[in-house]
Write a protein that holds these residues in place. Structure first.
Motif, mmCIF file in Angstrom:
data_model
loop_
_atom_site.group_PDB
_atom_site.id
_atom_site.type_symbol
_atom_site.label_atom_id
_atom_site.label_comp_id
_atom_site.label_asym_id
_atom_site.label_seq_id
_atom_site.Cartn_x
_atom_site.Cartn_y
_atom_site.Cartn_z
ATOM 1 N N ARG A 23 -3.387 5.374 4.818
ATOM 2 C CA ARG A 23 -3.433 6.697 5.513
ATOM 3 C C ARG A 23 -2.390 6.531 6.874
ATOM 4 N NH1 ARG A 23 -8.326 5.250 4.084
ATOM 5 N NH2 ARG A 23 -8.594 3.626 5.549
ATOM 6 N N CYS A 57 -1.772 3.368 11.938
ATOM 7 C CA CYS A 57 -3.217 2.673 11.950
ATOM 8 C C CYS A 57 -4.075 3.651 12.938
ATOM 9 C CB CYS A 57 -3.187 1.284 12.016
ATOM 10 S SG CYS A 57 -4.873 0.545 12.339
ATOM 11 N N PHE A 75 -5.906 2.125 14.879
ATOM 12 C CA PHE A 75 -5.923 1.120 16.105
ATOM 13 C C PHE A 75 -4.591 0.896 16.594
ATOM 14 C CE2 PHE A 75 -10.540 0.544 16.140
ATOM 15 C CZ PHE A 75 -10.904 0.791 14.358
ATOM 16 N N ARG A 86 -1.267 9.012 10.333
ATOM 17 C CA ARG A 86 -1.612 9.863 11.226
ATOM 18 C C ARG A 86 -0.633 10.561 12.229
ATOM 19 N NH1 ARG A 86 -5.413 6.157 10.378
ATOM 20 N NH2 ARG A 86 -7.709 7.058 10.394
ATOM 21 N N ARG A 125 0.872 -1.306 0.133
ATOM 22 C CA ARG A 125 0.130 0.096 -0.086
ATOM 23 C C ARG A 125 0.863 1.142 -0.095
ATOM 24 N NH1 ARG A 125 -3.154 -1.906 5.174
ATOM 25 N NH2 ARG A 125 -1.178 -2.202 5.924
ATOM 26 N N PHE A 171 -11.464 -2.386 5.229
ATOM 27 C CA PHE A 171 -11.105 -1.767 3.997
ATOM 28 C C PHE A 171 -9.376 -1.573 4.369
ATOM 29 C CE2 PHE A 171 -11.722 2.095 6.461
ATOM 30 C CZ PHE A 171 -12.964 1.953 7.108
ATOM 31 N N CYS A 172 -8.946 -2.456 5.073
ATOM 32 C CA CYS A 172 -7.439 -2.259 5.391
ATOM 33 C C CYS A 172 -6.576 -2.442 4.101
ATOM 34 C CB CYS A 172 -7.060 -3.109 6.449
ATOM 35 S SG CYS A 172 -7.937 -3.105 7.812
ATOM 36 N N ASP A 219 -0.096 -2.872 9.151
ATOM 37 C CA ASP A 219 -1.398 -2.849 9.771
ATOM 38 C C ASP A 219 -2.492 -3.409 9.139
ATOM 39 O OD1 ASP A 219 -0.613 -1.287 12.482
ATOM 40 O OD2 ASP A 219 0.341 0.026 10.494
ATOM 41 N N ARG A 220 -3.481 -3.837 9.798
ATOM 42 C CA ARG A 220 -4.819 -4.370 9.098
ATOM 43 C C ARG A 220 -5.811 -4.891 10.026
ATOM 44 N NH1 ARG A 220 -5.321 -9.691 7.252
ATOM 45 N NH2 ARG A 220 -3.669 -11.196 7.985
ATOM 46 N N TYR A 221 -5.667 -4.030 11.271
ATOM 47 C CA TYR A 221 -6.646 -4.280 12.457
ATOM 48 C C TYR A 221 -7.970 -4.584 12.158
ATOM 49 C CZ TYR A 221 -8.754 -3.533 17.061
ATOM 50 O OH TYR A 221 -9.414 -3.828 18.248
ATOM 51 N N SER A 222 -8.597 -3.968 11.482
ATOM 52 C CA SER A 222 -9.890 -4.171 11.277
ATOM 53 C C SER A 222 -10.343 -5.523 10.639
ATOM 54 C CB SER A 222 -10.684 -3.158 10.599
ATOM 55 O OG SER A 222 -10.742 -1.782 11.015
ATOM 56 N N CYS A 227 -5.769 0.765 2.474
ATOM 57 C CA CYS A 227 -5.698 1.780 3.172
ATOM 58 C C CYS A 227 -4.261 2.512 3.246
ATOM 59 C CB CYS A 227 -5.669 1.192 4.908
ATOM 60 S SG CYS A 227 -5.474 2.727 6.073
ATOM 61 N N ARG A 275 5.388 -0.993 7.805
ATOM 62 C CA ARG A 275 3.833 -0.995 8.150
ATOM 63 C C ARG A 275 3.136 -2.403 7.730
ATOM 64 N NH1 ARG A 275 -1.093 1.249 5.325
ATOM 65 N NH2 ARG A 275 -2.603 1.925 7.047
HETATM 66 S S1 SF4 Z 1 -8.005 -0.455 10.800
HETATM 67 FE FE1 SF4 Z 1 -5.779 0.530 10.411
HETATM 68 S S2 SF4 Z 1 -5.216 -0.301 8.585
HETATM 69 FE FE2 SF4 Z 1 -7.433 -0.920 8.775
HETATM 70 S S3 SF4 Z 1 -8.215 0.692 7.607
HETATM 71 FE FE3 SF4 Z 1 -8.388 1.406 9.603
HETATM 72 S S4 SF4 Z 1 -6.519 2.469 9.734
HETATM 73 FE FE4 SF4 Z 1 -6.151 1.363 8.060
#
Ligand code: SF4
Length: 356
Positions: free
Chosen positions: A283, A295, A297, A285, A27, A277-278, A330-333, A281, A328
């Motif tokens: 983004r 992320c 989270f 912050r 990403r 929608f990780c 991250d894919r918490y969701s 992603c 990176r």
């Molecule tokens: S949980 Fe983290 S990686 Fe997934 S969409 Fe939200 S900010 Fe992005």
């Protein structure tokens, strides 16, 4: 209508190549959310409960916060690494009395295609035109209900609906439209008022996005039973107004877009819990004290303020940022099942520190 900022665009010297780093999932870094301060004029229970964020609470000092010069420098470096979208958040960014000046400087960074701001609109009316004249492209309004009693409760007794609506009107007059309206839907709190809110904004040109209630931070005692899934909301809406899906406006767009079949406008669904929608992603912050989180989270961030204040040059800062992004994953969701908070993620960064 407001003239766009006419000052010449600026580029960053020292960052030799547009590195465009890709993270572990390929990403790119395209979207930087910048928190101007950790303070807010609301006390929304799911974010800044008044019991904890009381009058004596110690917020960041001005010295601890990034200065506007530092924000512009870090934003410029991020743009050199591929960022095209900057979003100003908080806490409540309009508590920063010089936000319009910052906007005009960020608007002059070569490569910024989208400069947006998220606000609860309580302070928007008097500054909307100034923000537009400074070069702000658009605003997103956090508005969870049009029921004034529930609104008051959901803002911790601090919000006034009429003032918020005046802010939105001023933003529209200033040309900061269409407005995007973010509505967090919480079962048993405001879900029964969602159709009224949608009714109000039909044919307004503004776009309401219904957001699934998320386990952000560590204070909202999130329970999956309180989540109203986007599918459920869609069924309720379709029972009243037929809608149809609309193609995303760009890759990585957070909201799933729909439009009313009768032409009354567009709505969106942000489904972090039931339809994460990780995968797309892009983004990052930046908190008010200069911590970079990859992320919403995340529980660990990396300071960019400290190396910056210790004399790092733009190339060194770019290397740090690039390195963070390259590592990176991250894919918490995605990892969080629809019914469960991901264990053992503790001490997640609080939403008021990084913006939603
Ligand atoms: S949980 Fe983290 S990686 Fe997934 S969409 Fe939200 S900010 Fe992005």
């Amino acid at each position: 209508m407001s003239p766009m900022s006419s000052a010449p665009k600026q580029t960053t010297v020292g960052v030799t190549s547009k590195a465009d780093p890709r993270d572990q999932m390929g990403r790119p870094l395209r979207d930087l959310r910048i928190s101007l301060l950790d303070q807010c004029n609301f006390r929304c229970p799911y974010c800044m409960p008044v019991t904890e964020f009381h009058a004596d609470y110690q917020f960041l000092t001005r010295q601890q916060r990034l200065s506007h010069d530092e924000i512009v420098r870090l934003a410029s470096i991020a743009v050199e690494l591929g960022v095209t979208k900057l979003r100003l958040t908080g806490g409540e960014p309009l508590l920063d009395k010089k936000v319009a000046e910052l906007v005009s400087r960020l608007a002059r960074i070569e490569g910024v295609d989208d400069l947006a701001l998220t606000t609860n609109a309580m302070l928007l009316a008097p500054v909307a035109q100034k923000l537009a004249d400074a070069g702000l492209h658009r605003v997103t309004i956090s508005l969870d209900t049009l029921d004034s009693g529930i609104f008051r409760a959901m803002s911790g007794g601090r919000g006034d609906l009429a003032t918020v609506m005046q802010g939105m009107e001023a933003a529209e007059w200033a040309g900061l439209s269409p407005l995007k309206i973010n509505t967090v839907v919480q079962r048993g709190v405001n879900d029964h008022t969602v159709l009224d809110l949608l009714q109000h904004f039909r044919r307004s040109g503004h776009i309401v996005r219904l957001i699934e209630y998320m386990d952000v931070g560590n204070r909202n005692n999130w329970r999956s039973e309180e989540v109203v899934s986007s599918r459920e909301s869609l069924q309720q809406i379709e029972a009243r107004w037929p809608v149809r899906p609309v193609d995303p406006s760009y890759h990585g767009e957070v909201a799933r877009r729909y439009e009313y079949v009768d032409g009354a406008g567009e709505i969106g669904f942000i489904s972090s819990v039931t339809d994460p929608f990780c995968g797309s992603c892009s983004r990052a912050r930046l908190s008010a004290e200069g911590m970079l989180y990859t992320c919403l989270f995340a529980s660990v961030g990396t300071s960019l303020r400290d190396p910056l204040r210790n004399g790092a040059d733009d190339e060194e800062l770019a290397a740090i940022l690039s390195r963070i992004w390259l590592h990176r994953n991250d894919r918490y969701s995605e990892l969080r099942g629809p019914g469960e908070v991901l264990r053992p993620v503790r001490n997640k960064v609080e939403m008021y520190r990084v913006g939603g």
